[in-house]
Motif scaffolding. Structure first.
Motif, PDB file in Angstrom:
ATOM      1  N   SER A  96       0.817  -1.214   0.000  1.00  0.00           N
ATOM      2  CA  SER A  96       0.000   0.000   0.000  1.00  0.00           C
ATOM      3  C   SER A  96       0.851   1.265   0.000  1.00  0.00           C
ATOM      4  CB  SER A  96      -0.937   0.015   1.208  1.00  0.00           C
ATOM      5  OG  SER A  96      -0.196  -0.024   2.419  1.00  0.00           O
ATOM      6  N   GLY A  97       2.155   1.112   0.203  1.00  0.00           N
ATOM      7  CA  GLY A  97       3.057   2.262   0.185  1.00  0.00           C
ATOM      8  C   GLY A  97       3.585   2.526  -1.215  1.00  0.00           C
ATOM      9  N   PRO A  98       4.352   3.602  -1.390  1.00  0.00           N
ATOM     10  CA  PRO A  98       4.856   3.960  -2.719  1.00  0.00           C
ATOM     11  C   PRO A  98       5.986   3.047  -3.183  1.00  0.00           C
ATOM     12  CG  PRO A  98       5.711   5.478  -1.070  1.00  0.00           C
ATOM     13  CD  PRO A  98       4.726   4.594  -0.363  1.00  0.00           C
ATOM     14  N   PHE A  99       6.125   2.950  -4.494  1.00  0.00           N
ATOM     15  CA  PHE A  99       7.285   2.299  -5.112  1.00  0.00           C
ATOM     16  C   PHE A  99       7.996   3.391  -5.904  1.00  0.00           C
ATOM     17  CE2 PHE A  99       9.625   0.211  -8.464  1.00  0.00           C
ATOM     18  CZ  PHE A  99      10.118  -0.949  -7.892  1.00  0.00           C
ATOM     19  N   ILE A 100       9.152   3.817  -5.433  1.00  0.00           N
ATOM     20  CA  ILE A 100       9.868   4.942  -6.029  1.00  0.00           C
ATOM     21  C   ILE A 100      11.145   4.437  -6.696  1.00  0.00           C
ATOM     22  CG2 ILE A 100      11.016   7.143  -5.602  1.00  0.00           C
ATOM     23  CD1 ILE A 100       8.016   7.272  -5.274  1.00  0.00           C
ATOM     24  N   THR A 101      11.300   4.775  -7.972  1.00  0.00           N
ATOM     25  CA  THR A 101      12.483   4.374  -8.727  1.00  0.00           C
ATOM     26  C   THR A 101      13.494   5.513  -8.774  1.00  0.00           C
ATOM     27  OG1 THR A 101      11.274   2.811 -10.122  1.00  0.00           O
ATOM     28  CG2 THR A 101      13.344   3.657 -10.989  1.00  0.00           C
ATOM     29  N   VAL A 102      14.724   5.212  -8.421  1.00  0.00           N
ATOM     30  CA  VAL A 102      15.837   6.155  -8.571  1.00  0.00           C
ATOM     31  C   VAL A 102      16.655   5.683  -9.767  1.00  0.00           C
ATOM     32  CG1 VAL A 102      17.912   7.126  -7.524  1.00  0.00           C
ATOM     33  CG2 VAL A 102      15.902   6.661  -6.105  1.00  0.00           C
ATOM     34  N   ALA A 103      16.520   6.386 -10.889  1.00  0.00           N
ATOM     35  CA  ALA A 103      17.287   6.046 -12.106  1.00  0.00           C
ATOM     36  C   ALA A 103      18.651   6.716 -11.995  1.00  0.00           C
ATOM     37  CB  ALA A 103      16.543   6.503 -13.346  1.00  0.00           C
ATOM     38  N   ALA A 134       9.740   7.754  -0.826  1.00  0.00           N
ATOM     39  CA  ALA A 134       9.568   6.300  -0.713  1.00  0.00           C
ATOM     40  C   ALA A 134       9.221   5.853   0.700  1.00  0.00           C
ATOM     41  CB  ALA A 134      10.843   5.586  -1.173  1.00  0.00           C
ATOM     42  N   ASN A 135       9.132   6.785   1.652  1.00  0.00           N
ATOM     43  CA  ASN A 135       8.845   6.415   3.039  1.00  0.00           C
ATOM     44  C   ASN A 135       7.587   5.552   3.134  1.00  0.00           C
ATOM     45  OD1 ASN A 135      10.480   6.920   5.255  1.00  0.00           O
ATOM     46  ND2 ASN A 135      10.041   9.117   5.267  1.00  0.00           N
ATOM     47  N   GLY A 136       7.703   4.454   3.849  1.00  0.00           N
ATOM     48  CA  GLY A 136       6.586   3.540   4.012  1.00  0.00           C
ATOM     49  C   GLY A 136       6.456   2.533   2.891  1.00  0.00           C
ATOM     50  N   GLY A 137       7.322   2.648   1.893  1.00  0.00           N
ATOM     51  CA  GLY A 137       7.224   1.752   0.744  1.00  0.00           C
ATOM     52  C   GLY A 137       8.581   1.189   0.356  1.00  0.00           C
ATOM     53  N   THR A 138       8.813   1.111  -0.954  1.00  0.00           N
ATOM     54  CA  THR A 138      10.021   0.493  -1.491  1.00  0.00           C
ATOM     55  C   THR A 138      10.802   1.500  -2.322  1.00  0.00           C
ATOM     56  OG1 THR A 138       8.980  -1.689  -1.570  1.00  0.00           O
ATOM     57  CG2 THR A 138      10.916  -1.370  -2.946  1.00  0.00           C
ATOM     58  N   LEU A 139      12.112   1.543  -2.107  1.00  0.00           N
ATOM     59  CA  LEU A 139      13.009   2.378  -2.900  1.00  0.00           C
ATOM     60  C   LEU A 139      13.783   1.472  -3.849  1.00  0.00           C
ATOM     61  CD1 LEU A 139      14.312   5.274  -3.247  1.00  0.00           C
ATOM     62  CD2 LEU A 139      16.120   4.429  -1.736  1.00  0.00           C
ATOM     63  N   TYR A 140      13.613   1.693  -5.149  1.00  0.00           N
ATOM     64  CA  TYR A 140      14.313   0.878  -6.156  1.00  0.00           C
ATOM     65  C   TYR A 140      15.464   1.691  -6.739  1.00  0.00           C
ATOM     66  CZ  TYR A 140      15.231  -1.817 -10.406  1.00  0.00           C
ATOM     67  OH  TYR A 140      15.840  -2.540 -11.411  1.00  0.00           O
ATOM     68  N   LEU A 141      16.696   1.284  -6.451  1.00  0.00           N
ATOM     69  CA  LEU A 141      17.887   1.954  -6.956  1.00  0.00           C
ATOM     70  C   LEU A 141      18.320   1.279  -8.253  1.00  0.00           C
ATOM     71  CD1 LEU A 141      19.882   2.301  -3.600  1.00  0.00           C
ATOM     72  CD2 LEU A 141      18.766   4.144  -4.860  1.00  0.00           C
ATOM     73  N   ASP A 142      17.943   1.841  -9.371  1.00  0.00           N
ATOM     74  CA  ASP A 142      18.262   1.253 -10.667  1.00  0.00           C
ATOM     75  C   ASP A 142      19.680   1.618 -11.068  1.00  0.00           C
ATOM     76  OD1 ASP A 142      17.948  -0.093 -13.050  1.00  0.00           O
ATOM     77  OD2 ASP A 142      17.076   1.639 -14.076  1.00  0.00           O
ATOM     78  N   GLU A 143      20.462   0.619 -11.451  1.00  0.00           N
ATOM     79  CA  GLU A 143      21.871   0.778 -11.824  1.00  0.00           C
ATOM     80  C   GLU A 143      22.613   1.638 -10.801  1.00  0.00           C
ATOM     81  OE1 GLU A 143      24.719  -0.520 -12.671  1.00  0.00           O
ATOM     82  OE2 GLU A 143      23.400  -1.262 -14.228  1.00  0.00           O
ATOM     83  N   VAL A 158      12.128   2.635   4.693  1.00  0.00           N
ATOM     84  CA  VAL A 158      11.987   2.117   3.331  1.00  0.00           C
ATOM     85  C   VAL A 158      12.601   0.726   3.230  1.00  0.00           C
ATOM     86  CG1 VAL A 158      12.040   4.404   2.245  1.00  0.00           C
ATOM     87  CG2 VAL A 158      14.171   3.137   2.548  1.00  0.00           C
ATOM     88  N   ARG A 159      12.100  -0.020   2.265  1.00  0.00           N
ATOM     89  CA  ARG A 159      12.784  -1.247   1.859  1.00  0.00           C
ATOM     90  C   ARG A 159      13.596  -0.911   0.605  1.00  0.00           C
ATOM     91  NH1 ARG A 159      10.312  -7.235   0.547  1.00  0.00           N
ATOM     92  NH2 ARG A 159      12.314  -8.295   0.651  1.00  0.00           N
ATOM     93  N   VAL A 160      14.860  -1.253   0.611  1.00  0.00           N
ATOM     94  CA  VAL A 160      15.746  -0.905  -0.498  1.00  0.00           C
ATOM     95  C   VAL A 160      15.967  -2.137  -1.369  1.00  0.00           C
ATOM     96  CG1 VAL A 160      18.016  -0.036  -1.160  1.00  0.00           C
ATOM     97  CG2 VAL A 160      16.885   0.852   0.882  1.00  0.00           C
TER      98      VAL A 160
END
Length: 462
Positions: A191-198, A228-237, A271-273
């Motif tokens: 239910s939290g955000p999914f934030i992509t860091v390109a 991304a607080n409360g959700g997932t932080l996706y660190l791309d490359e 966050v989950r990284v």
């Protein structure tokens, strides 16, 4: 139980205390502020999911504070106005500035709770809609019945039950972000955000502000990490981050708190990284080009995502999956990929991996008209997106017949190899080829086109 963080801004202590107790009993986290200055400070430290804001307060009133947040672009959550004696003009102004709704004093607790619940649901739907607009919609499910994909899916399902950080390694286009999104949707953070860091596309001059946010003269801009607080932080490359950002990110992840650019006090980070890379981070660490402490912070659980050429048995399933997907999403005509086409694509090297296959299917559905995809259009599509294929059946080479093919498809396969070799014998002359194989030239041209043999560039008419 309800969830969410509510900020209550009211100058009357009894009302603040009453609303705080009621909301906490319902399962919400609650922060309180007695005036505009205190509300600004709370918002500097946390990111509330909704705000209950009294209109009539000494000093800066609620409408002025709402206008301040709105004009600075920092109104990132629904605001519910509390008013004891509001006017129509006040209501119109608050609505224009972005207020979600009004509740009147004396407070009806049932109405208050219902309004808060609806505001949070509307905010959640808005975030989901904005997220869908930002991303190119792709299927999330890990598709494939190969042993390697079954093993990967099992590991991801097991990891979804935990909040463990993850490092995905694999070639570009192998589907790392889709797997990360699928894991997010399976987890308790769905239910939290999914934030992509390109990482590779962040402008160097503004990289710190983009990631960590900023504070200037009381105005707060949230960075990607805080979003991304409360959700997932996706660190791309992640390997593309420069040394300074690696150091700052490592410190932030270690403390589970960040300091915004221009800020003084740390802000909590929950966050989950999930990090991803197509590079060999072990080698980069050994060469001093990637910080060792960040590497081990991210590599709590390492998972290797296989290249498509390492699981070619999944190609037929992927072809059908994407044909269904684009037919449903884009209303494209559904097309069948016959065995001959599946076999050809199983033997392709897929330098662009699953992304290349997905784009190929989309292109064939858009450009093709027949119910079935044929080899000729596949060869044409591949030749336009990949290095030139090795010539088929050169002089002195044999031809292996696939006895698993239907007769018509086996015949087409033989005819293509046969005509290519005979065309070489005639030096590219279609006229000589027509005489050699005993076909009328017009029929020969049609046959070559149907088989995907392009002779226009070097063909001679003699």
């Amino acid at each position: 139980m309800a969830s969410g963080h509510i900020l209550v801004v009211d100058d009357e202590p009894d009302i603040r205390s009453l609303v705080q107790d009621i909301l906490q009993d319902e399962g919400y986290q609650v922060s309180v502020a007695e005036n505009a200055a205190a509300a600004r400070e709370v918002r500097r430290q946390i990111r509330p999911d909704a705000i209950l804001l009294d209109i009539w307060m000494p000093g800066t009133d609620g409408i002025s504070l709402l206008r301040e947040w709105s004009e600075r672009g920092s109104l990132s959550c629904p605001v519910i106005m509390i008013s004891g004696h509001g006017t129509v003009e006040t209501a119109v102004e608050a609505t224009r500035l972005g207020a979600y709704d009004f509740v009147e004093k004396p407070l009806s607790l049932a109405k208050l709770l219902l309004t808060v619940e609806r505001a949070l649901e509307a905010s959640r739907l808005k975030r989901e809609n904005e997220g869908l607009k930002r991303q190119v919609p792709v299927p999330l499910e890990p598709v494939g019945s190969s042993r390697v994909m079954q093993s990967l899916r099992t590991q991801l399902e097991r990891l979804a039950a935990h909040d463990t950080w993850l490092l995905l390694s694999g070639e570009a286009g192998s589907g790392k972000e889709s797997l990360a999104r699928w894991l997010h949707e399976k987890s308790a953070r769905r239910s939290g955000p999914f934030i992509t860091v390109a990482s590779g596309s962040i402008a160097r001059d503004h990289a710190a502000q983009t990631l960590f946010g900023s504070e200037e003269t009381g105005a707060v801009q949230l960075g990607l990490l805080e979003q991304a607080n409360g959700g997932t932080l996706y660190l791309d490359e992640v390997a593309e981050l420069d040394a300074e950002l690696q150091l700052r990110l490592s410190s932030t992840l270690e403390r589970r708190a960040l300091i915004r650019c221009g800020g003084r006090e740390p802000v909590g980070l929950d966050v989950r990284v999930i990090a991803a890379t197509a590079q060999d981070l072990d080698s980069l660490v050994a060469a001093g080009r990637f910080r060792e402490e960040l590497f081990y912070q991210l590599k709590v659980v390492p998972l290797a995502v296989p290249a498509l050429r390492e699981r070619v048995e999944d190609v037929p399933e992927l072809l059908q999956y994407y044909a269904d997907f684009f037919s449903n999403r884009d209303k494209l005509p559904y097309r069948i990929f016959p065995v001959s086409v599946q076999n050809r694509l199983r033997n392709y090297t897929w330098p662009g991996n699953q992304r290349e296959l997905r784009n190929l299917v989309q292109r064939l559905l858009i450009l093709g008209a027949a119910p079935e995809v044929d080899l000729a259009e596949v060869e044409q599509a591949l030749s336009g997106s990949a290095p030139a294929a090795r010539p088929v059946a050169l002089r002195g080479e044999g031809f292996d017949i696939d006895y698993g093919l239907p007769l018509r498809e086996a015949r087409e396969q033989f005819e293509r190899v046969y005509l290519l070799r005979q065309l070489q014998e005639t030096g590219g002359s279609v006229g000589k080829l027509a005489k050699l194989v005993g076909m009328e030239r017009t029929h020969l041209y049609r046959k070559l086109r149907d088989l995907g043999v392009d002779v226009k560039a070097g063909a001679r008419e003699d």
